[in-house]
Motif scaffolding. Structure first.
Motif, short mmCIF file in Angstrom:
data_model
loop_
_atom_site.label_atom_id
_atom_site.label_comp_id
_atom_site.label_asym_id
_atom_site.label_seq_id
_atom_site.Cartn_x
_atom_site.Cartn_y
_atom_site.Cartn_z
N GLU A 41 -2.54 -9.85 -2.12
CA GLU A 41 -2.96 -11.23 -2.35
C GLU A 41 -1.80 -12.21 -2.15
O GLU A 41 -1.96 -13.28 -1.57
N GLU A 42 -0.62 -11.83 -2.64
CA GLU A 42 0.54 -12.71 -2.56
C GLU A 42 1.05 -12.86 -1.14
O GLU A 42 1.60 -13.90 -0.76
N LEU A 43 0.91 -11.80 -0.33
CA LEU A 43 1.52 -11.81 1.01
C LEU A 43 0.53 -12.11 2.14
O LEU A 43 0.91 -12.08 3.31
N LYS A 44 -0.71 -12.41 1.80
CA LYS A 44 -1.72 -12.67 2.83
C LYS A 44 -1.28 -13.74 3.82
O LYS A 44 -1.49 -13.63 5.02
N PRO A 58 1.08 -4.18 3.59
CA PRO A 58 2.19 -4.74 2.79
C PRO A 58 2.36 -4.02 1.47
O PRO A 58 3.46 -3.98 0.92
N ILE A 59 1.27 -3.45 0.95
CA ILE A 59 1.38 -2.67 -0.29
C ILE A 59 2.26 -1.45 -0.07
O ILE A 59 3.14 -1.14 -0.87
N ARG A 60 2.02 -0.76 1.06
CA ARG A 60 2.83 0.42 1.36
C ARG A 60 4.29 0.03 1.60
O ARG A 60 5.21 0.70 1.13
N MET A 61 4.53 -1.08 2.31
CA MET A 61 5.89 -1.53 2.57
C MET A 61 6.61 -1.87 1.27
O MET A 61 7.77 -1.54 1.06
N PHE A 62 5.88 -2.53 0.37
CA PHE A 62 6.48 -2.86 -0.93
C PHE A 62 6.80 -1.59 -1.71
O PHE A 62 7.84 -1.48 -2.36
N LYS A 63 5.90 -0.61 -1.64
CA LYS A 63 6.13 0.64 -2.37
C LYS A 63 7.36 1.37 -1.83
O LYS A 63 8.07 2.03 -2.59
N TYR A 64 7.61 1.26 -0.52
CA TYR A 64 8.85 1.82 0.02
C TYR A 64 10.06 1.19 -0.67
O TYR A 64 11.03 1.89 -1.03
N LEU A 65 10.04 -0.13 -0.81
CA LEU A 65 11.16 -0.83 -1.46
C LEU A 65 11.29 -0.39 -2.92
O LEU A 65 12.39 -0.26 -3.45
N LEU A 66 10.14 -0.17 -3.55
CA LEU A 66 10.17 0.28 -4.94
C LEU A 66 10.77 1.68 -5.06
O LEU A 66 11.57 1.96 -5.97
N ARG A 110 11.49 -7.27 4.55
CA ARG A 110 12.23 -8.08 3.58
C ARG A 110 12.47 -9.49 4.12
O ARG A 110 12.29 -10.48 3.41
N LYS A 111 12.92 -9.57 5.37
CA LYS A 111 13.32 -10.86 5.93
C LYS A 111 12.14 -11.76 6.31
O LYS A 111 12.19 -12.97 6.11
N LEU A 112 11.06 -11.16 6.85
CA LEU A 112 9.95 -11.94 7.38
C LEU A 112 8.80 -12.15 6.39
O LEU A 112 8.12 -13.18 6.43
N ARG A 113 8.58 -11.17 5.51
CA ARG A 113 7.39 -11.24 4.65
C ARG A 113 7.68 -11.68 3.22
O ARG A 113 6.76 -12.15 2.55
N LEU A 114 8.91 -11.52 2.77
CA LEU A 114 9.18 -11.79 1.36
C LEU A 114 9.87 -13.13 1.11
O LEU A 114 10.14 -13.48 -0.03
N GLN A 115 10.16 -13.88 2.17
CA GLN A 115 10.76 -15.20 1.99
C GLN A 115 9.78 -16.11 1.27
O GLN A 115 8.59 -16.13 1.57
#
Length: 486
Positions: A41-44, A58-66, A110-115
């Motif tokens: 929802e946050e990254l849509k 994006p959920i899977r990508m975030f989980k990688y970071l976690l 990190r650079k493109l989606r989390l700004q």
């Protein structure tokens, strides 16, 4: 492009997870505890919903970071482990036979989606929400402190930093096979960073040409670090240090180059708020922001516990105005009331000295009585004039040709009599005893989750690292407290 709906997994091998990932596995417990759809929802808005090639969720990508934060792994190593570790694949919502991402995708994510996402506040808020819902947070007390993180690229020159990382690789290789000395290229005698980069690339090439050695865990870990560093420097040769990092001081004799994370934590050891700043910032200046952020998560607060850094006059006035109890012992040097250039000179409680906005600490201080002038006494802090003369912030602060540079603070101790009386009570002393809890939490962040050194450059990178590390430690704490309730 991402879909609004999560895809269903119809792999015939899903039963493997029930065999090899037990119910008490931490990653299985986290998946049960957290509905990660809030990430989607946050990254849509960061993705196209109806055009282009399908993106990794994006959920899977975030989980990688976690996973990187939970197990303190590099991008390369977390992806490598997700190839064969079934608990990782289960956590990432992958089928056992699914292929993994390219490690470079994590950097792009990190650079493109989390700004501009406000990830730090969002993730802390989510964990506090879970803790409140599960009735874990019952106390109305927060404990505050700051912990420092050294910059990934410290005050060494680029060449020195590259030399250090290539040396680590060679040492690891020699422990496995000393004959490799003959295969490595001669060390460069040039002072050029580009030459040192080429040397590092040759080291990488030689090691990778020996698969058995390159696959050795001790070598592989150092090699991956060197490869990431070479890639970073190749992209941006211009910087010699982290552009956002600053010099901070732990004591009068010790300093660090990097960042500070100002933290508020509940009595149950759940982090309720955090602010990431550059290393020279004063701890006490962020108390009010930590209180407001903690309250924004839904937590009720009536008591704040902190060390002497938080007993500034403004904080005492703020907590009284909002009917909060401040358990912070007065320091004779930081509780003087009004002073000039408060925004430019911050007091470092550990060193007992003031620090200018460039990060330079006063080298000595002297007490001035001023009785004949009918004025309150003051303490004058003197700075190293050699540093002031070449400081990039000298305009308006240092006068060209001046023999000395000082900063004076007038003593007005009578303004803190109420706090002084409170700190002598048994109630204050009993509450102050619990402050050790946040020091243990800072230690956990550093030693178990890699928070002692920044994993990337810049303040934004530090905020991402802080967000995932704090999210991880909060989830682990919630799981532990829930298991104790059973």
């Amino acid at each position: 492009m991402i879909s609004n709906q999560e895809s269903l997994n119809f792999s015939p091998y899903l039963a493997i997870f029930d065999l090899v990932v037990p119910e008490d596995n931490m990653l299985r417990q986290i998946n049960k505890l957290v509905d990660f759809s809030f990430i989607l929802e946050e990254l849509k808005t960061k993705y196209c919903l109806d055009n282009g090639r399908n993106a990794v969720s994006p959920i899977r990508m975030f989980k990688y970071l976690l996973l990187k934060s939970i197990y303190d792994l590099s991008d390369v190593d977390v992806v490598e482990r997700s190839k064969y570790d079934m608990s990782f694949k289960y956590f990432l919502d992958m089928a056992p036979e699914d292929s993994v991402i390219d490690p470079s995708s994590l950097t792009k994510f990190r650079k493109l989606r989390l700004q501009d996402v406000g990830l730090l506040d969002m993730l802390i808020g989510k964990t506090v929400e879970i803790a409140i819902k599960k009735e874990i947070i019952k106390n109305k007390t927060i404990i505050v402190d700051a912990t420092h993180t050294k910059a990934r690229y410290n005050q060494k020159s680029p060449r020195e930093f590259l030399q250090e990382k290539s040396k680590n690789v060679r040492k690891a290789v020699y422990q496995f096979d000393e004959s490799m000395k003959e295969k490595f290229p001669s060390k460069t005698t040039s002072n050029e960073v580009t030459d040192e980069l080429n040397y590092c690339r040759q080291i990488i090439s030689v090691v990778e040409s020996e698969p058995k050695i390159a696959a050795t865990p001790a070598v592989k870990e150092k090699l991956n670090v060197l490869k990431e560093v070479v890639e970073d420097y190749t992209e941006q040769l211009a910087f010699s240090t982290d552009p956002d990092a600053r010099v901070g001081h732990k004591t009068a004799d010790s300093s660090f180059f990097g960042y500070k994370t100002h933290i508020a934590m509940s009595d149950e050891r759940i982090i309720t708020a955090a602010v990431v700043t550059t290393g020279e910032k004063s701890d006490g200046k962020y108390l009010q922001e930590l209180i407001k952020k903690s309250q924004a998560t839904g937590m009720e607060i009536n008591t704040i516990i902190g060390d002497t850094a938080y007993s500034e006059k403004n904080n005492i006035c703020y907590t009284k105005e909002h009917q909060l109890t401040l358990v912070s012992r007065l320091h004779p040097l930081i509780t003087y009331g009004r002073r000039t250039k408060e925004d430019e000179f911050n007091f470092n409680k550990d060193a007992g000295m003031y620090v200018c906005k460039a990060g330079h600490m006063a080298i000595r201080k002297k007490y001035e009585e001023r009785k004949n002038q009918d004025k309150n006494p003051r303490i004058k802090y003197l700075f190293d004039i050699k540093k002031c003369a070449v400081c990039p912030f000298r305009e308006g602060c240092y006068k060209e040709g001046a023999k000395s540079k000082s900063y004076s603070v007038t003593i007005k101790s009578t303004e803190h009599t109420g706090q002084e009386a409170f700190q002598n009570t048994e109630a204050f002393k009993d509450l102050a005893k619990t402050r050790y809890k946040i020091e243990a939490k800072n230690s956990e962040l550093k030693h178990r989750h890699g928070y002692d050194v920044a994993s990337s450059t810049g303040l934004f990178g530090m905020e991402i690292q802080g967000a995932t590390a704090i999210f991880a430690v909060n989830l682990k704490r919630i799981i532990k407290l829930l298991s104790e309730k059973k």
